[in-house]
Design a protein around this motif. Structure first.
Motif, PDB file in Angstrom:
ATOM      1  N   UNK A 113       0.816  -1.219   0.000  1.00 51.75           N
ATOM      2  CA  UNK A 113       0.000   0.000   0.000  1.00 51.75           C
ATOM      3  C   UNK A 113       0.849   1.268   0.000  1.00 51.75           C
ATOM      4  N   UNK A 114       2.130   1.144   0.267  1.00 58.62           N
ATOM      5  CA  UNK A 114       2.984   2.322   0.429  1.00 58.62           C
ATOM      6  C   UNK A 114       3.978   2.529  -0.703  1.00 58.62           C
ATOM      7  N   UNK A 115       4.015   1.618  -1.648  1.00 54.19           N
ATOM      8  CA  UNK A 115       4.968   1.745  -2.747  1.00 54.19           C
ATOM      9  C   UNK A 115       4.340   1.190  -4.011  1.00 54.19           C
ATOM     10  N   UNK A 116       4.412   1.942  -5.077  1.00 52.18           N
ATOM     11  CA  UNK A 116       5.013   3.259  -5.303  1.00 52.18           C
ATOM     12  C   UNK A 116       4.218   4.375  -4.602  1.00 52.18           C
ATOM     13  N   UNK A 117       4.760   5.591  -4.619  1.00 54.36           N
ATOM     14  CA  UNK A 117       4.107   6.707  -3.920  1.00 54.36           C
ATOM     15  C   UNK A 117       2.638   6.922  -4.323  1.00 54.36           C
ATOM     16  N   UNK A 118       2.276   6.624  -5.546  1.00 60.84           N
ATOM     17  CA  UNK A 118       0.877   6.801  -5.972  1.00 60.84           C
ATOM     18  C   UNK A 118      -0.056   5.905  -5.159  1.00 60.84           C
ATOM     19  N   UNK A 119       0.408   4.736  -4.767  1.00 62.91           N
ATOM     20  CA  UNK A 119      -0.420   3.852  -3.939  1.00 62.91           C
ATOM     21  C   UNK A 119      -0.609   4.434  -2.544  1.00 62.91           C
ATOM     22  N   UNK A 120       0.438   5.024  -2.013  1.00 63.36           N
ATOM     23  CA  UNK A 120       0.316   5.646  -0.695  1.00 63.36           C
ATOM     24  C   UNK A 120      -0.680   6.808  -0.755  1.00 63.36           C
ATOM     25  N   UNK A 121      -0.612   7.599  -1.814  1.00 62.67           N
ATOM     26  CA  UNK A 121      -1.565   8.699  -1.996  1.00 62.67           C
ATOM     27  C   UNK A 121      -2.989   8.161  -2.085  1.00 62.67           C
TER      28      UNK A 121
END
Length: 85
Positions: A63-71
């Protein structure tokens, strides 16, 4: 601690609510912080946030990588919180 403070300042003038500002209150599985306290009835509203440790949230590392998933996760959480509030 938060409940006791709120009971103590209940009914007092707005400045009394500064007693809860910038204090992290442990509420079990999460904590709450009041960042800004409304200074009078016409001022901007109070601003708060909650903090949930990752161990309790149990989101998978994906859920935290790549940044788009964290967003996307942050967006989803915000929408869920808003819907529940």
């Amino acid at each position: 601690e938060l409940r006791a403070t709120l009971l103590r300042i209940d009914g007092r003038p707005y400045p009394a609510y500064n007693d809860i500002k910038d204090v992290e209150y442990d509420l079990g599985r999460f904590s709450a912080v009041v960042q800004h306290v409304q200074s009078d009835p016409f001022a901007p509203p109070s601003r708060c946030y909650v903090r949930v440790p990752l161990a309790h949230a149990a989101f998978p590392p994906e859920c935290f990588s790549p940044p788009a998933r964290e967003t996307a996760l942050r967006d989803w959480l915000t929408r869920r919180f808003h819907a529940a509030a």
